[in-house]
Design an enzyme around this catalytic site. Structure first.
Site, PDB file in Angstrom:
ATOM      1  N   GLY A   4      13.519  -0.754 -36.704  1.00  0.00           N
ATOM      2  CA  GLY A   4      13.656   0.672 -37.020  1.00  0.00           C
ATOM      3  C   GLY A   4      15.084   0.974 -37.424  1.00  0.00           C
ATOM      4  O   GLY A   4      16.013   0.738 -36.647  1.00  0.00           O
ATOM      5  N   CYS A  39      15.582  15.046 -40.257  1.00  0.00           N
ATOM      6  CA  CYS A  39      15.728  16.467 -39.887  1.00  0.00           C
ATOM      7  C   CYS A  39      15.825  17.362 -41.127  1.00  0.00           C
ATOM      8  O   CYS A  39      15.595  18.577 -41.044  1.00  0.00           O
ATOM      9  CB  CYS A  39      16.958  16.661 -39.011  1.00  0.00           C
ATOM     10  SG  CYS A  39      16.960  15.587 -37.563  1.00  0.00           S
ATOM     11  N   ILE A 276      15.613  -7.195 -24.171  1.00  0.00           N
ATOM     12  CA  ILE A 276      15.084  -6.194 -25.113  1.00  0.00           C
ATOM     13  C   ILE A 276      15.529  -4.792 -24.692  1.00  0.00           C
ATOM     14  O   ILE A 276      15.342  -4.392 -23.535  1.00  0.00           O
ATOM     15  CB  ILE A 276      13.537  -6.255 -25.188  1.00  0.00           C
ATOM     16  CG1 ILE A 276      13.084  -7.673 -25.560  1.00  0.00           C
ATOM     17  CG2 ILE A 276      13.019  -5.241 -26.216  1.00  0.00           C
ATOM     18  CD1 ILE A 276      11.566  -7.854 -25.595  1.00  0.00           C
ATOM     19  N   GLY A 280      15.665   6.006 -28.601  1.00  0.00           N
ATOM     20  CA  GLY A 280      15.104   7.021 -29.502  1.00  0.00           C
ATOM     21  C   GLY A 280      13.801   7.623 -29.022  1.00  0.00           C
ATOM     22  O   GLY A 280      13.481   7.635 -27.825  1.00  0.00           O
TER      23      GLY A 280
HETATM   24  P1  FAD Z   1      12.999   7.375 -36.353  1.00  0.00           P
HETATM   25  O1  FAD Z   1      14.162   8.120 -36.864  1.00  0.00           O
HETATM   26  O2  FAD Z   1      11.660   7.961 -36.556  1.00  0.00           O
HETATM   27  O3  FAD Z   1      13.020   5.930 -36.990  1.00  0.00           O
HETATM   28  C1  FAD Z   1      12.025   4.984 -36.699  1.00  0.00           C
HETATM   29  C2  FAD Z   1      11.951   3.976 -37.832  1.00  0.00           C
HETATM   30  O4  FAD Z   1      11.338   2.821 -37.330  1.00  0.00           O
HETATM   31  C3  FAD Z   1      11.099   4.458 -38.998  1.00  0.00           C
HETATM   32  O5  FAD Z   1      11.816   4.347 -40.209  1.00  0.00           O
HETATM   33  C4  FAD Z   1       9.901   3.500 -38.983  1.00  0.00           C
HETATM   34  O6  FAD Z   1       9.453   3.193 -40.289  1.00  0.00           O
HETATM   35  C5  FAD Z   1      10.487   2.277 -38.326  1.00  0.00           C
HETATM   36  N1  FAD Z   1       9.512   1.433 -37.643  1.00  0.00           N
HETATM   37  C6  FAD Z   1       8.620   1.792 -36.686  1.00  0.00           C
HETATM   38  N2  FAD Z   1       7.930   0.744 -36.249  1.00  0.00           N
HETATM   39  C7  FAD Z   1       8.383  -0.336 -36.936  1.00  0.00           C
HETATM   40  C8  FAD Z   1       8.066  -1.713 -36.921  1.00  0.00           C
HETATM   41  N3  FAD Z   1       7.154  -2.218 -36.097  1.00  0.00           N
HETATM   42  N4  FAD Z   1       8.730  -2.527 -37.769  1.00  0.00           N
HETATM   43  C9  FAD Z   1       9.680  -2.030 -38.610  1.00  0.00           C
HETATM   44  N5  FAD Z   1      10.015  -0.735 -38.661  1.00  0.00           N
HETATM   45  C10 FAD Z   1       9.399   0.103 -37.823  1.00  0.00           C
HETATM   46  N6  FAD Z   1      15.724  16.234 -34.176  1.00  0.00           N
HETATM   47  C11 FAD Z   1      16.749  17.068 -33.881  1.00  0.00           C
HETATM   48  O7  FAD Z   1      17.468  16.823 -32.921  1.00  0.00           O
HETATM   49  N7  FAD Z   1      16.983  18.174 -34.659  1.00  0.00           N
HETATM   50  C12 FAD Z   1      16.233  18.469 -35.748  1.00  0.00           C
HETATM   51  O8  FAD Z   1      16.482  19.457 -36.441  1.00  0.00           O
HETATM   52  C13 FAD Z   1      15.134  17.629 -36.059  1.00  0.00           C
HETATM   53  N8  FAD Z   1      14.327  17.896 -37.110  1.00  0.00           N
HETATM   54  C14 FAD Z   1      13.308  17.042 -37.412  1.00  0.00           C
HETATM   55  C15 FAD Z   1      12.497  17.314 -38.506  1.00  0.00           C
HETATM   56  C16 FAD Z   1      11.463  16.455 -38.850  1.00  0.00           C
HETATM   57  C17 FAD Z   1      10.577  16.777 -40.008  1.00  0.00           C
HETATM   58  C18 FAD Z   1      11.265  15.268 -38.086  1.00  0.00           C
HETATM   59  C19 FAD Z   1      10.160  14.316 -38.444  1.00  0.00           C
HETATM   60  C20 FAD Z   1      12.050  14.997 -36.990  1.00  0.00           C
HETATM   61  C21 FAD Z   1      13.079  15.876 -36.644  1.00  0.00           C
HETATM   62  N9  FAD Z   1      13.897  15.634 -35.540  1.00  0.00           N
HETATM   63  C22 FAD Z   1      14.924  16.492 -35.229  1.00  0.00           C
HETATM   64  C23 FAD Z   1      13.655  14.477 -34.664  1.00  0.00           C
HETATM   65  C24 FAD Z   1      14.583  13.307 -35.025  1.00  0.00           C
HETATM   66  O9  FAD Z   1      14.484  13.062 -36.389  1.00  0.00           O
HETATM   67  C25 FAD Z   1      14.152  12.111 -34.229  1.00  0.00           C
HETATM   68  O10 FAD Z   1      14.334  12.421 -32.868  1.00  0.00           O
HETATM   69  C26 FAD Z   1      14.963  10.859 -34.541  1.00  0.00           C
HETATM   70  O11 FAD Z   1      14.873  10.535 -35.891  1.00  0.00           O
HETATM   71  C27 FAD Z   1      14.437   9.694 -33.702  1.00  0.00           C
HETATM   72  O12 FAD Z   1      15.084   8.530 -34.058  1.00  0.00           O
HETATM   73  P2  FAD Z   1      14.401   7.113 -33.836  1.00  0.00           P
HETATM   74  O13 FAD Z   1      15.402   6.096 -34.275  1.00  0.00           O
HETATM   75  O14 FAD Z   1      13.852   7.036 -32.483  1.00  0.00           O
HETATM   76  O15 FAD Z   1      13.142   7.096 -34.794  1.00  0.00           O
END
Ligand code: FAD
Length: 552
Positions: A4, A39, A276, A280
């Site tokens: 990710g 976001c 591991i 997020g």
């Molecule tokens: P993500 O950013 O979702 O990244 C996960 C990545 O992992 C994705 O690209 C996915 O393709 C990849 N992935 C998953 N499984 C696999 C796999 N098995 N192999 C390879 N790749 C994989 N938060 C705020 O605080 N303020 C805001 O204003 C806000 N607005 C938002 C608006 C929208 C429309 C969305 C969708 C979210 C918003 N958020 C906001 C939430 C914030 O974006 C998330 O909390 C944050 O992005 C989480 O980060 P992450 O790294 O956990 O996951």
């Protein structure tokens, strides 16, 4: 190896490189992009952000050239072989599978939008929003089909941002929400004003009415049907009904999953396998106020967790602090922000021994043009005044106050600390007594026993004498059944009219004049209580005063 490459994964990778120049760092992402601004997606759909490139914060080239980090896009990690410390990766385009060894593996796979198995859910024109391609698809649909009406299912953060952006694209928007309030994270009385505001900017708000299914209409559009039997035509539907942590990989690898359905980690973001880490939206975190495990899908925690995981992998003794779910959201010129626990979160956690105060101060000096109220609710522990949470709604200055209180909660501060908080002030920015100070003062008055509070729900059962100390004209414009009006300025002269053998509950517009009245009456031997938040809170919160505009 990092799974990710967006908020948590990308931060982790960049931090790792800053700490260890020799590590081999590879980011795997099954999508087309790495490090994009999810976001910003609602604003890209709404054309507020017009160029997609603005949402791409860092591409694979930048990661390679600047940080010597390899990014493998369209490469999905499909399994973890913990025994041999290898991941199994599938190249999405060629479908080739290969193995890659790891010393440390970081999971940052995020969360996926909930798409319930309702009739018609797969009809064309129904979208969720998580990735950049999702927003491209939605934009293309809007550009080509040119829908006049949109239905947003879900009235939370993303739903209301989407409602604003679809309205910005010229559509009549209906918001359908299963709960009987918008912004479900807020306490209901704080959400009432939000509902009124949204209702004034969209075609319709339907509350307390879950969606039952979707149908294709004869003109090729969609019909959204709800449990109550209501039907809404739409050229496009956006589902924003929450997210679930992406835990398949972790689950299949036998990593511990917590009771809320997220990957269980310790304060160093380590999973049940010492090699591991997970960060997020996919992980559960401890709530600072309740101490309970929670899912908090926000960008701030994801970024910080990525950094902590990198520190720990590189041998540093860093720990992730519990979360307060500090969040802000803006739509149609209104800002909603909150931090710490709400009253419903406290009750759900079985925590009592707290009180709430409400106040409605202006965001800056009232005499300076453009003064607008901030509706603020502050929760604190009655044993020692410790701050537990705050919620605020208003057009300006909301997020600043919540940010200050967020820091105070993080530092374990009390309402007495808020009284003394020294904040910057000039008439166009604040007041000499800032709303944060005022919140502390109101709550401290309660803690010191200078005034006792009554809450509006208690009105139903009280035998108390109800005294309205607003001016006569204000009283005429609306009052609570059975209340007697004696304006504050006449109270000394008309003191003899008050009963001495009954408790007196006093209210005014926002709680300020009634506080003066309470002090005067109490010092003259009467038993008094101040109705918290005044008529403004009453009008917002409880069934007697509740506007019908948003009810289904
Ligand atoms: P993500 O950013 O979702 O990244 C996960 C990545 O992992 C994705 O690209 C996915 O393709 C990849 N992935 C998953 N499984 C696999 C796999 N098995 N192999 C390879 N790749 C994989 N938060 C705020 O605080 N303020 C805001 O204003 C806000 N607005 C938002 C608006 C929208 C429309 C969305 C969708 C979210 C918003 N958020 C906001 C939430 C914030 O974006 C998330 O909390 C944050 O992005 C989480 O980060 P992450 O790294 O956990 O996951």
């Amino acid at each position: 190896m990092i799974v990710g490459g967006v908020a948590g994964g990308a931060s982790c990778a960049a931090r790792l490189r800053r700490l260890d120049e020799d590590a081999q760092i590879v980011i795997f992402d099954r999508g087309y992009y790495v490090s994009f601004a999810n976001c910003g997606l609602p604003y890209f759909v709404g054309n507020v952000i017009q160029q997609e490139s603005k949402l791409l914060l860092a591409g694979p080239d930048l990661f390679r050239d600047r940080f010597n980090i390899e990014v493998r896009l369209r490469n999905e990690v499909v399994a973890i072989d913990r025994q041999s410390q290898q991941i199994i990766v599938r190249d999405v385009d060629s479908e080739r599978e290969y193995r890659e060894p790891y010393d440390a593996l970081v999971l940052s796979p995020g969360a996926f939008p909930i798409r319930p198995p309702l009739p018609g859910i797969d009809l064309p024109g129904i979208f969720t929003l998580r990735t950049l391609p999702d927003s491209e698809d939605l934009r293309s649909w809007i550009d080509e089909a040119k829908p006049r009406r949109a239905v947003v299912v879900g009235g939370g953060f993303i739903g209301l941002e989407m409602a604003e952006n679809l309205a910005h694209r010229g559509m009549d928007v209906t918001v359908v929400e299963m709960a009987d309030q918008l912004m479900p994270p807020l306490d209901p009385e704080m959400a009432e004003g939000v509902c009124r505001h949204v209702a004034a900017h969209v075609a319709h708000v339907q509350l307390g009415d879950p969606v039952a299914g979707f149908e294709q209409s004869s003109d090729g559009g969609l019909v959204v049907r709800t449990w109550s039997g209501a039907a809404f035509d739409a050229g496009v539907v956006v589902l924003a009904i929450g997210v679930r942590p992406e835990t398949k990989l972790a689950q299949e690898a036998g990593l511990e999953i917590g009771g809320r359905g997220g990957i269980r980690v310790d304060s160093q973001m380590r999973t049940s396998d010492p090699h591991i880490w997970a960060v997020g939206d996919a992980v559960e975190v401890r709530n600072r106020v309740t101490g309970q495990w929670e899912l908090v899908p926000l960008a701030g925690p994801a970024n910080r967790q990525g950094r902590i995981a990198a520190d720990v992998i590189c041998g540093r003794d860093s720990h992730f602090s519990p979360v307060q779910a500090t969040a802000v959201c803006g739509f149609f010129g209104l800002t909603v922000a909150l931090t710490g626990a709400t009253e419903k979160v406290l009750r759900r956690a079985g925590i009592d021994g707290f009180k709430a105060v409400y106040l409605h101060p202006n965001q800056h000096a009232s005499y300076y043009p453009g003064a607008k109220p901030i509706h603020l609710k502050l929760l604190f522990r009655t044993s020692d005044g410790r701050l537990l949470g705050a919620q605020a709604v208003g057009e300006e200055g909301v997020e600043r106050r919540i940010d200050v209180i967020a820091m105070a909660i993080q530092m374990g501060a009390t309402v007495f600390d808020l009284e003394e908080t020294e904040l910057c002030y000039a008439p166009q920015y604040g007041s000499a007594k800032d709303p944060v100070n005022l919140a502390g003062m109101v709550a401290s008055n309660v803690m010191r026993g200078d005034v006792q509070l009554a809450s509006w729900p208690e009105l139903d059962t009280t035998e108390a004498f109800l005294l309205d100390v607003r001016e006569v004209e204000e009283f005429r414009d609306g009052s609570i059944d059975g209340a007697v009006n004696i304006p504050l300025s006449k109270l000394r002269a008309r003191f003899h009219e008050l009963p001495h053998d009954r408790e007196i509950w006093v209210y005014c517009r926002a709680g300020h004049r009634s506080y003066y009245a309470c002090r005067f009456l109490a010092q003259n031997g009467l038993r008094v209580r101040n109705l918290s938040g005044g008529y403004r809170t009453y009008g917002a919160g409880w069934p007697q005063g509740r506007g019908q505009v948003c009810m289904s």
